[in-house]
Design a protein around this motif. Structure first.
Motif, PDB file in Angstrom:
ATOM      1  N   VAL A 140       0.842  -1.197   0.000  1.00 12.53           N
ATOM      2  CA  VAL A 140       0.000   0.000   0.000  1.00 12.53           C
ATOM      3  C   VAL A 140       0.876   1.244   0.000  1.00 12.53           C
ATOM      4  N   ARG A 141       0.363   2.331  -0.562  1.00 10.36           N
ATOM      5  CA  ARG A 141       1.152   3.568  -0.612  1.00 10.36           C
ATOM      6  C   ARG A 141       0.254   4.781  -0.805  1.00 10.36           C
ATOM      7  N   ARG A 142       0.831   5.941  -0.517  1.00  4.62           N
ATOM      8  CA  ARG A 142       0.177   7.225  -0.748  1.00  4.62           C
ATOM      9  C   ARG A 142       1.195   8.144  -1.433  1.00  4.62           C
ATOM     10  N   THR A 143       0.695   9.024  -2.305  1.00  2.48           N
ATOM     11  CA  THR A 143       1.560   9.915  -3.069  1.00  2.48           C
ATOM     12  C   THR A 143       1.276  11.364  -2.722  1.00  2.48           C
ATOM     13  N   TYR A 144       2.338  12.113  -2.465  1.00  2.94           N
ATOM     14  CA  TYR A 144       2.196  13.552  -2.275  1.00  2.94           C
ATOM     15  C   TYR A 144       2.154  14.207  -3.654  1.00  2.94           C
ATOM     16  N   VAL A 145       1.059  14.894  -3.951  1.00  2.00           N
ATOM     17  CA  VAL A 145       0.871  15.534  -5.250  1.00  2.00           C
ATOM     18  C   VAL A 145       0.908  17.042  -5.063  1.00  2.00           C
ATOM     19  N   SER A 146       1.868  17.694  -5.680  1.00  2.00           N
ATOM     20  CA  SER A 146       1.997  19.151  -5.593  1.00  2.00           C
ATOM     21  C   SER A 146       1.153  19.812  -6.682  1.00  2.00           C
ATOM     22  N   PRO A 147       0.884  21.117  -6.578  1.00  2.00           N
ATOM     23  CA  PRO A 147       0.084  21.826  -7.588  1.00  2.00           C
ATOM     24  C   PRO A 147       0.764  21.810  -8.955  1.00  2.00           C
ATOM     25  N   PRO A 148      -0.013  21.970 -10.040  1.00  2.00           N
ATOM     26  CA  PRO A 148       0.583  22.022 -11.388  1.00  2.00           C
ATOM     27  C   PRO A 148       1.637  23.102 -11.488  1.00  2.00           C
ATOM     28  N   GLY A 149       2.716  22.781 -12.193  1.00  2.00           N
ATOM     29  CA  GLY A 149       3.796  23.741 -12.383  1.00  2.00           C
ATOM     30  C   GLY A 149       4.791  23.798 -11.250  1.00  2.00           C
ATOM     31  N   GLN A 150       4.576  22.967 -10.228  1.00  2.00           N
ATOM     32  CA  GLN A 150       5.478  22.969  -9.075  1.00  2.00           C
ATOM     33  C   GLN A 150       6.005  21.563  -8.820  1.00  2.00           C
ATOM     34  N   GLY A 151       7.203  21.498  -8.249  1.00  3.38           N
ATOM     35  CA  GLY A 151       7.752  20.224  -7.826  1.00  3.38           C
ATOM     36  C   GLY A 151       7.392  19.970  -6.369  1.00  3.38           C
ATOM     37  N   PHE A 152       7.795  18.814  -5.857  1.00  6.86           N
ATOM     38  CA  PHE A 152       7.533  18.527  -4.445  1.00  6.86           C
ATOM     39  C   PHE A 152       8.785  18.855  -3.630  1.00  6.86           C
ATOM     40  N   PRO A 173      11.131  19.002  -0.103  1.00  5.35           N
ATOM     41  CA  PRO A 173      11.403  18.035   0.972  1.00  5.35           C
ATOM     42  C   PRO A 173      10.556  18.240   2.219  1.00  5.35           C
ATOM     43  N   ARG A 174      10.370  19.485   2.645  1.00  6.57           N
ATOM     44  CA  ARG A 174       9.653  19.734   3.897  1.00  6.57           C
ATOM     45  C   ARG A 174       8.196  19.289   3.814  1.00  6.57           C
ATOM     46  N   GLU A 175       7.499  19.707   2.739  1.00  7.50           N
ATOM     47  CA  GLU A 175       6.097  19.337   2.592  1.00  7.50           C
ATOM     48  C   GLU A 175       5.939  17.826   2.369  1.00  7.50           C
ATOM     49  N   THR A 176       6.875  17.259   1.629  1.00  6.21           N
ATOM     50  CA  THR A 176       6.825  15.814   1.380  1.00  6.21           C
ATOM     51  C   THR A 176       7.034  15.035   2.676  1.00  6.21           C
ATOM     52  N   ALA A 177       7.966  15.491   3.503  1.00  4.75           N
ATOM     53  CA  ALA A 177       8.216  14.834   4.787  1.00  4.75           C
ATOM     54  C   ALA A 177       6.974  14.881   5.673  1.00  4.75           C
ATOM     55  N   LYS A 178       6.300  16.032   5.698  1.00 12.11           N
ATOM     56  CA  LYS A 178       5.073  16.143   6.486  1.00 12.11           C
ATOM     57  C   LYS A 178       4.005  15.174   5.992  1.00 12.11           C
ATOM     58  N   HIS A 179       3.898  15.052   4.684  1.00 15.54           N
ATOM     59  CA  HIS A 179       2.943  14.103   4.089  1.00 15.54           C
ATOM     60  C   HIS A 179       3.235  12.684   4.560  1.00 15.54           C
ATOM     61  N   HIS A 180       4.501  12.292   4.522  1.00 17.16           N
ATOM     62  CA  HIS A 180       4.880  10.938   4.934  1.00 17.16           C
ATOM     63  C   HIS A 180       4.600  10.718   6.416  1.00 17.16           C
ATOM     64  N   GLN A 181       4.880  11.736   7.227  1.00 20.36           N
ATOM     65  CA  GLN A 181       4.633  11.617   8.659  1.00 20.36           C
ATOM     66  C   GLN A 181       3.148  11.396   8.956  1.00 20.36           C
ATOM     67  N   GLN A 182       2.291  12.013   8.165  1.00 25.35           N
ATOM     68  CA  GLN A 182       0.849  11.879   8.362  1.00 25.35           C
ATOM     69  C   GLN A 182       0.330  10.502   7.952  1.00 25.35           C
ATOM     70  N   HIS A 183       0.980   9.896   6.963  1.00 27.97           N
ATOM     71  CA  HIS A 183       0.412   8.685   6.365  1.00 27.97           C
ATOM     72  C   HIS A 183       1.107   7.384   6.761  1.00 27.97           C
ATOM     73  N   VAL A 184       2.346   7.437   7.252  1.00 25.16           N
ATOM     74  CA  VAL A 184       3.096   6.191   7.424  1.00 25.16           C
ATOM     75  C   VAL A 184       2.472   5.265   8.462  1.00 25.16           C
ATOM     76  N   VAL A 185       2.012   5.781   9.586  1.00 28.04           N
ATOM     77  CA  VAL A 185       1.433   4.914  10.616  1.00 28.04           C
ATOM     78  C   VAL A 185       0.112   4.290  10.148  1.00 28.04           C
ATOM     79  N   PRO A 186      -0.821   5.073   9.579  1.00 35.08           N
ATOM     80  CA  PRO A 186      -2.025   4.432   9.030  1.00 35.08           C
ATOM     81  C   PRO A 186      -1.721   3.391   7.957  1.00 35.08           C
ATOM     82  N   LEU A 187      -0.669   3.629   7.150  1.00 40.14           N
ATOM     83  CA  LEU A 187      -0.308   2.657   6.120  1.00 40.14           C
ATOM     84  C   LEU A 187       0.216   1.363   6.736  1.00 40.14           C
ATOM     85  N   ILE A 188       0.965   1.464   7.818  1.00 42.97           N
ATOM     86  CA  ILE A 188       1.443   0.256   8.513  1.00 42.97           C
ATOM     87  C   ILE A 188       0.258  -0.567   8.995  1.00 42.97           C
ATOM     88  N   ALA A 189      -0.702   0.109   9.591  1.00 42.66           N
ATOM     89  CA  ALA A 189      -1.907  -0.589  10.071  1.00 42.66           C
ATOM     90  C   ALA A 189      -2.680  -1.207   8.913  1.00 42.66           C
TER      91      ALA A 189
END
Length: 346
Positions: free
Chosen positions: A29-41, A43-59
């Motif tokens: 299972v996985r989740r993807t951080y999607v940034s707005p059009p014309g922008q890259g992702f 590190p800071r925002e991507t890290a926050k995304h992972h922190q929010q999703h990693v524990v629910p994904l483990i479960a």
């Protein structure tokens, strides 16, 4: 039966997988951080995304696999290469559950994991590997106990080149900018001549990207976005096929395995397949479940390491953004190691 759980988070995808030592994938299972059009992702925002999703994904993975943590033999995670913030976020989660569940902790090289997952799901035995993603571009072959790099990008990765051009065109990042370029390229009718930069066994994409950026306003008056995407794909994929074929000739191999996120591209797969067939071989490719970063590839490779005694103390599990493919010993490729060198399973 041995079981492992793997946590991946080196870029904009956070994933959790559970596999057995027979190669059965019980969860992925996985989740993807999607940034707005014309922008890259970033590190800071991507890290926050992972922190929010990693524990629910483990479960979610444990539920999907229908197992309890007590049944696991080890916890595996991506040590590198990748983006520092996202890597560290997922590594912290892996260290935490390993200590909570009292399981060995196995740090995994992201690039090696792509190769081993590709070999597992395709059945490819000993191919030359074309590894193409947003952060890496390498042509690899196994020799003398390691995955050796025979050619690579000397600047940016091919996936990064495609992503950055998609930003210039303001294409959507959902599900990925490379996917949007691929779909537009199917509608392209005119081939625009672009710089073709192959230097021996290596390739370069930054100059090509800069050239397209400089010409873009003028080109959009004469060509469609589809034409430009088509031209970009044809050029960079031709470069990759050339150096891959040269590595196959050097190594005396007929088969090629395509791995990494860009490996999902159907046009690239078709070009590699044509080249391999002309050499009397075969191209092994997978779909987005296994090409794109995922937890199962970390779980599988980490389990191989665990079975060969490669367990690390928590003090040795720091993340690194630069972790070369050819620095990792590969003891499970038994065609190289003699019986006296092989390690017995625990």
């Amino acid at each position: 039966m041995k079981l492992s759980i793997g946590l991946e988070g080196s870029a904009n995808k956070v994933g959790v997988g559970i596999v057995t030592d027979k190669g059965d994938i019980l969860a992925n299972v996985r989740r993807t951080y999607v940034s707005p059009p014309g922008q890259g992702f970033l590190p800071r925002e991507t890290a926050k995304h992972h922190q929010q999703h990693v524990v629910p994904l483990i479960a979610e993975a444990l539920k999907q696999a229908k197992i309890d943590p007590e049944q696991l033999d080890c916890v595996c995670f991506t040590q590198g290469p990748g983006m520092g913030g996202p890597l560290c976020s997922v590594a912290v989660a892996a260290r935490t559950v390993a200590q909570l569940w009292k399981k060995p902790l196995i740090p995994v090289n992201h690039c090696v994991a792509h190769i081993e997952m590709g070999r597992l799901v395709t059945g490819a035995s000993d191919p030359v590997v074309l590894y193409v993603s947003g952060g890496n571009t390498q042509v690899i072959s196994f020799t003398q106990g390691r995955y050796r790099i025979f050619g690579e990008t000397i600047d940016i990765a091919v996936g990064n080149c495609l992503d950055r051009f998609a930003r210039l065109l303001n294409l959507s990042n959902d599900p990925s900018p490379g996917y949007q370029i691929e779909q537009l390229a199917k509608q392209g009718k005119q081939l625009v001549e672009l710089p073709y930069i192959v230097k021996g066994m290596d390739v370069s994409f930054s100059g090509l990207l800069s050239f397209m950026e400089e010409q873009l306003d003028d080109w959009l008056k004469r060509y469609t976005k589809a034409d430009l995407c088509f031209s970009l794909q044809e050029t960079v994929f031709s470069m990759l096929v050339e150096v891959t074929e040269r590595a196959m000739a050097h190594c005396g191999q007929k088969d090629v395995l395509v791995v990494g996120g860009v490996g999902c591209n159907e046009r690239l797969q078709s070009m590699v397949q044509t080249m391999a067939q002309e050499r009397g071989g075969q191209a092994f490719c997978t779909d987005e479940r296994f090409c794109i970063d995922n937890g199962a590839m970390i779980a599988w490779t980490g389990l191989l390491q665990y079975l060969y005694g490669d367990c690390k103390d928590i003090s040795e599990t720091g993340c690194t953004q630069r972790y070369r493919t050819d620095t990792v010993p590969i003891p499970w490729r038994t065609e190289y190691f003699s019986s006296s060198e092989k390690l017995s399973n625990p």
